[in-house]
Design a protein around this motif. Sequence first.
Motif, mmCIF file in Angstrom:
data_model
loop_
_atom_site.group_PDB
_atom_site.id
_atom_site.type_symbol
_atom_site.label_atom_id
_atom_site.label_comp_id
_atom_site.label_asym_id
_atom_site.label_seq_id
_atom_site.Cartn_x
_atom_site.Cartn_y
_atom_site.Cartn_z
ATOM 1 N N GLU A 1 -17.314 16.155 0.048
ATOM 2 C CA GLU A 1 -16.545 15.505 -0.060
ATOM 3 C C GLU A 1 -16.231 14.953 1.265
ATOM 4 O OE1 GLU A 1 -15.342 14.617 -1.937
ATOM 5 O OE2 GLU A 1 -15.151 16.540 -3.574
ATOM 6 N N VAL A 2 -17.096 15.587 2.655
ATOM 7 C CA VAL A 2 -16.633 15.304 4.506
ATOM 8 C C VAL A 2 -17.878 13.981 4.427
ATOM 9 C CG1 VAL A 2 -17.282 15.695 6.480
ATOM 10 C CG2 VAL A 2 -16.128 17.557 4.918
ATOM 11 N N LEU B 1 -17.147 0.444 7.514
ATOM 12 C CA LEU B 1 -15.749 0.005 8.218
ATOM 13 C C LEU B 1 -15.576 -0.819 9.772
ATOM 14 C CD1 LEU B 1 -12.913 2.007 8.077
ATOM 15 C CD2 LEU B 1 -13.342 0.334 6.826
ATOM 16 N N PHE C 1 -2.253 7.587 6.968
ATOM 17 C CA PHE C 1 -2.388 8.219 6.143
ATOM 18 C C PHE C 1 -2.921 9.859 6.529
ATOM 19 C CE2 PHE C 1 -2.223 4.881 3.636
ATOM 20 C CZ PHE C 1 -0.749 4.956 2.734
ATOM 21 N N PHE D 1 -16.718 10.462 2.308
ATOM 22 C CA PHE D 1 -15.450 10.005 2.887
ATOM 23 C C PHE D 1 -16.245 9.435 4.513
ATOM 24 C CE2 PHE D 1 -12.850 12.450 0.001
ATOM 25 C CZ PHE D 1 -12.876 11.099 -0.498
ATOM 26 N N VAL E 1 -4.023 14.863 3.245
ATOM 27 C CA VAL E 1 -3.394 14.186 2.744
ATOM 28 C C VAL E 1 -1.930 14.025 2.394
ATOM 29 C CG1 VAL E 1 -3.923 11.548 1.703
ATOM 30 C CG2 VAL E 1 -5.949 13.003 3.562
ATOM 31 N N ILE F 1 -14.439 -1.054 -0.472
ATOM 32 C CA ILE F 1 -14.933 -1.680 0.956
ATOM 33 C C ILE F 1 -16.116 -1.982 1.218
ATOM 34 C CG2 ILE F 1 -14.509 -0.204 3.337
ATOM 35 C CD1 ILE F 1 -12.271 1.342 1.790
ATOM 36 N N LEU G 1 -9.113 12.618 4.514
ATOM 37 C CA LEU G 1 -9.512 13.736 3.696
ATOM 38 C C LEU G 1 -10.750 14.552 3.670
ATOM 39 C CD1 LEU G 1 -9.831 11.747 0.230
ATOM 40 C CD2 LEU G 1 -8.479 14.147 0.636
ATOM 41 N N ALA G 2 -11.837 13.957 5.138
ATOM 42 C CA ALA G 2 -13.196 14.321 5.725
ATOM 43 C C ALA G 2 -12.941 15.520 6.691
ATOM 44 C CB ALA G 2 -13.477 13.434 6.637
ATOM 45 N N TYR H 1 -7.541 -2.046 6.231
ATOM 46 C CA TYR H 1 -8.790 -1.323 6.435
ATOM 47 C C TYR H 1 -8.210 0.299 7.146
ATOM 48 C CZ TYR H 1 -11.832 -5.007 4.379
ATOM 49 O OH TYR H 1 -11.958 -5.769 3.209
ATOM 50 N N PRO I 1 -5.781 1.776 7.185
ATOM 51 C CA PRO I 1 -4.747 3.024 6.227
ATOM 52 C C PRO I 1 -5.717 3.420 4.955
ATOM 53 C CG PRO I 1 -3.746 0.729 5.812
ATOM 54 C CD PRO I 1 -4.555 0.664 7.061
ATOM 55 N N ILE I 2 -6.335 2.710 5.186
ATOM 56 C CA ILE I 2 -7.636 2.705 3.982
ATOM 57 C C ILE I 2 -8.972 3.929 4.266
ATOM 58 C CG2 ILE I 2 -9.804 2.468 2.354
ATOM 59 C CD1 ILE I 2 -8.297 0.403 1.081
ATOM 60 N N GLY I 3 -8.588 3.885 6.091
ATOM 61 C CA GLY I 3 -9.943 4.571 6.660
ATOM 62 C C GLY I 3 -9.579 5.785 7.198
ATOM 63 N N LEU J 1 0.706 -1.456 0.267
ATOM 64 C CA LEU J 1 0.166 0.259 -0.744
ATOM 65 C C LEU J 1 0.750 1.039 -0.139
ATOM 66 C CD1 LEU J 1 -2.849 1.406 0.264
ATOM 67 C CD2 LEU J 1 -2.184 0.938 2.796
ATOM 68 N N VAL K 1 -17.464 6.023 4.956
ATOM 69 C CA VAL K 1 -16.586 4.834 5.175
ATOM 70 C C VAL K 1 -16.352 4.258 6.301
ATOM 71 C CG1 VAL K 1 -13.908 4.222 5.248
ATOM 72 C CG2 VAL K 1 -14.663 5.308 3.265
ATOM 73 N N LEU L 1 -6.971 7.298 5.442
ATOM 74 C CA LEU L 1 -7.333 8.733 3.999
ATOM 75 C C LEU L 1 -8.152 8.432 4.141
ATOM 76 C CD1 LEU L 1 -5.525 5.863 0.979
ATOM 77 C CD2 LEU L 1 -4.394 8.189 2.065
ATOM 78 N N ALA L 2 -9.442 8.032 5.032
ATOM 79 C CA ALA L 2 -10.785 8.700 4.007
ATOM 80 C C ALA L 2 -11.360 9.791 5.612
ATOM 81 C CB ALA L 2 -11.695 7.767 4.214
ATOM 82 N N TRP L 3 -10.812 9.419 6.370
ATOM 83 C CA TRP L 3 -11.167 10.638 7.375
ATOM 84 C C TRP L 3 -9.944 11.464 7.845
ATOM 85 C CZ3 TRP L 3 -7.042 10.430 11.049
ATOM 86 C CH2 TRP L 3 -6.773 9.067 11.482
#
Lengths: 345, 588, 254
Positions: free
Chosen positions: A320-321, A331, B55, A324, B235, A287, B118-119, B108, B110-112, A154, A327, B114-116
């Motif tokens: 965007e908030v 999760l 991230f 995102f 990010v 995801i 950005l948020a 999951y 690191p992807i998570g 990654l 997710v 990235l998402a928060w």
Amino acid sequence: MDISILAFLAQDGLTTGAIYALVALALVLVFSVTRTILVCQGDFVTYSALTLATLQLGLMPGTLWLLLGCSLAACTLDSIAALRRGQSRRVPGLLARYLGLPTVLWVVLDTFELAGLPAVLQILLTLALVTPLGPLLYRLVYQRVAETSVLLLLIVSVAVHITLVGISLLMFGAEGVRTDALAEAVFMLGELPVGLQSLLVIASALLLIGLLYAFFGHSLYGKALRATALNRKGAQLVGIPTQLAGKAAFGLAALIGAISGVLIGPLTTLYYDSGFLISLKGFVAAIFGGLASYPIAAASAFFVGVLESFANFGASAYKEVIVFTLVIPVLLWLSLKHPHLEEQH
Amino acid sequence: MIRRLIPLFALLLLAGLAPVLLPTFHVTLLNYIGLYSLVALGLVLLTGIGGMTSFGQAAFVGIGAYASAVLTTQYGLSPWLGLLAGLAITLVVATSLGLLTLRLAGHYLPIGTLAWGLALFYLFGNLPGLGGFGGLQNLPNISLFGWQVRDPADFSLLIGLLLAISLWLLDNLLHSRQGRAIRTLKDSAGMAEAMGIDTARSRLQVFIIAALLAALSGWLYAHLQRVVNPTPFSVVMGIEYLFMIVLGGVASLWGALLGAALLTLIKQVLQDVLPQLFGHADNVEMIFFGVLVILVLQYARGGLLPLLSGLFPRAQPRPLPEHPAHALPRRTMPANGQPLMVAEGLLKQFGGLVANKDMGLTVNGAEITALIGPNGAGKSTLFNLLSGVLAPNAGQIVFLGQRIDGLSPRAIARLGVSRTFQHVRLLPDMSVLENVALGAHARGEAGLLRSMLHLEREEEAALLAEARRQIERVGLGAALHTPAGSLPLGQQRIVEIARALCSDPLLLLLDEPAAGLRHAEKQALAHLLEQLRSEGLGVLLVEHDMEFVMGLADQIVVMEFGQRLAGGTPLQIQQNPAVLAAYLGGVE
Amino acid sequence: MSRLLDVRNLTISHGKVEAVRQLNLSLEEGQIVSLIGPNGAGKTTLMAALIGLLPAQGQVSYAGQPLLAHHDVAQRIDKGMALVPESRELFGLMSVEDNLRLGAFSRHRRGFRDHQKTLDEVFGLFPRMYERRSQPACTLSGGERQMLAIGRALMAKPRLLMLDEPSLGLAPRVIGEIFTIFETLRQSGVSILLVEQNARAALKISDYGYVLEVGEIVLEGSAQALANNPQVAEIYLGRPPTRAAMEVTSATGT
């Protein structure tokens, strides 16, 4: 909000959703075969749209030089490996295999009046320029680290993405572009205006999804890719070379990305760095399906597209908030579904 | 102890002297390196040592910065209150995000992040009161007992001080009971749980520490810049923090500093050079970093610090006190020969495969029971059922009168059942002493704060003394400070036994302890097991070396097709025709 | 008879541990050769190295040609080697038929298109696979999985079939069935290298045998000679306990 706005938003959402669906499918594909989270999937989309736009302006796209550079580097690596084993006879074959296509493309791009070419040819040239970048990336970057952890892969992917964005700026500049519409007509469905381009995008995406389904379900090569995803050692033992599977997955992903770029190019203004957000929204969808299920990923992608479209209308600053933050509950759901810690290797 | 502090004093000296010796511009550069180092330190703990990654650290930096910016500019409060608020908000956010995502496997998280990441970035830009993408201006200076932290020189001292303190705290942590637990998170969580370690809790702790360090850096950043806007908390910056530790060295605290310095300095040089070549530097410099990170990951996976580490003297292990102030409490052994563990009617199915069927056995105290059977007979499955790794579909397991089937490995370990693994699970880079001390984890209680402040000296000494006692007992006293991974495989198995003994068990489960041992080593192992038996311990072992088993065991249980085929003394088993057929086979 | 497989001074290491040391072994075309020995002797490691899954030092020649480090698994399978591993490694979520068809991947890639005939032959050999052809592999029983794994290997039309513990976890009757099939295969020209714990069954159908213990060959000879050698039983079950151990046993009153 009246019905026409509602319909417009839905149409808009489904169109971008179709693109996200293609991105999500490519992500699931690459992840299941190589355990790599392909952060740069969105960059294939922008590369393709920006390359096509450059061709339409009658200019030589920088993508050619990138393709040539990557091919040269990969060719050198493979030739050195062959020479070390004393197989110097293989080198001419390698030269032809790696440098054949870029050379042909160079000649074609140099010979013809690019802006005057029919749109179909421009699109084919674009696909030919972008798709080989997938396998080349696998060869240059991932092959050496293929057996490492998902986490390291990654980080590599993020580095690849950062590099590609930088290169994108060099090749295409900071200006946003739109490609020429493939179909400009708008027709009325009852009271509602429907853009032909949007329909084209959705239809093409669905067609592509169908083709992928057929490929994985009915061709031996498609099954071989699936088999590699299910059981790498088993795949090796029936003679599926792991590297071939990796390159094939990356190649397919790049092709799907390139087609997505051609489709979305006329609808949205794309910048050199637009790929990241496209990737991430594809991720959100992937995801939902646990990075394993194609149908859930595709369906969620349409949902993400529509949600984004409505959020854009209702609370555009928080668009965007909203997407995102979505997710996090997913999760949570995944962690409740798989409550046990897995041993990571 | 003093030798550990030397580099920290050197760091402080640098922070003090730099403003005197260097031009202001270079001091500012050093200040930024210090700020980035704080974030990178947390990331080393999280990624390089804990095996998780984020991230989104830049977003925590942003929380620290914005909290103080809002409180000081809009409410006129002290920056110190701003710091407190920033840390408190970070604590809440990190705890909730951690609870949501940390239990998930590998990718999951690191992807998570990235998402928060950005948020939160978009929130910084859009929330009312945060000044939009233009940000907040005119933050006040930090003052400390009348000292106004204003100039780069002042900041150099403050940042240097905080960095040295953070390094000291984290170094203490890594060399403590809690730190050893953290070091198992990366790829030995299953083993750690079997040693009674709560890995989920450790994960969360590491995640929070990393977030708090990031928020601290953000607070300093805000008052150094005196302007806060969303850009430095994007990010992309989160990715740069990760690049720092990849370049410097993911697995060591000093790698964070090296990485932060490398990235900042290279960036500075590139920003001077690139515009002349390309007309602009942004993003083009990122090509350079992207390729550099790829090459480092391909050819020098540990980062650049290991390449330099030959230049510095190796850190010495803390000296072990000869006689610790107090010994660890011990369990009372049940009377000899009393049944310790009784399993009955166990059934375990995997899909269509029946791995264990109506399986049962009894392990007595002060006895060695051997479990044998051909490959694929279901011995490993039974072992996993007894140690709690798997839950049976039916049947029950009783340990000292208490039902334990369905309990977690951690709970079973804490009752006094300790085990070794068929495939050795040691942390190869950690010393034998530290590996064995992991076994004693549940016998200590010092928490995170006490460990970071090194206030758990007595308990730590007792734990290490116990570890040393067990290592000497199994005959590896000469290898105390050797990295476990450099021992031959046979000795690594013995280290696992010492680790299991360190938990003061009543029952020892050994999975192929003699595999890979030479003849003399096997005799020594047999002698050790006889000694443990005479002390009242119960032992259950799976073993393929029949000579070893026959000479040692009191009871033998033979398995075939997931069921009990025979049981009895070694002589009875060797004369049993069914056992002979199971091993040598027979065709109908 | 020509020599199909010749292994000289082969050493295989897991990190610092040598799992197999200086091993010599050979197999003539058309033979069944058994490799027997207790668990942990290094049999599985040896098979993995021969098919190219693990690196090894030493010389291996196959059909008169040296096998080198850069010959990866796929290339070895192209040359006619096949391994049925102890862990089976089936594609659990795919149908039995898809598993079998994928067995022909190597031949398909080299341009052969005779899979249907091979598939019919495999179904002929294992009628139960035909009955279950559309079922996912993960729903099969232990014995059926083993048949599928062997069938999948046969789809590649191997010249040398390597089988790692084919009897593992199978009931004696099924073992008998499968071993009969090995004899049929040998008659059709396939050479077999058989790793087995079930020494008696293996030696019964073999021409030659090797006994492996802790990474080294400790006995070899014609299958019949090995089958009658009392040392073999001892290697598996150990020598009778010494007096000291017996005293301990009686002292604890069991």
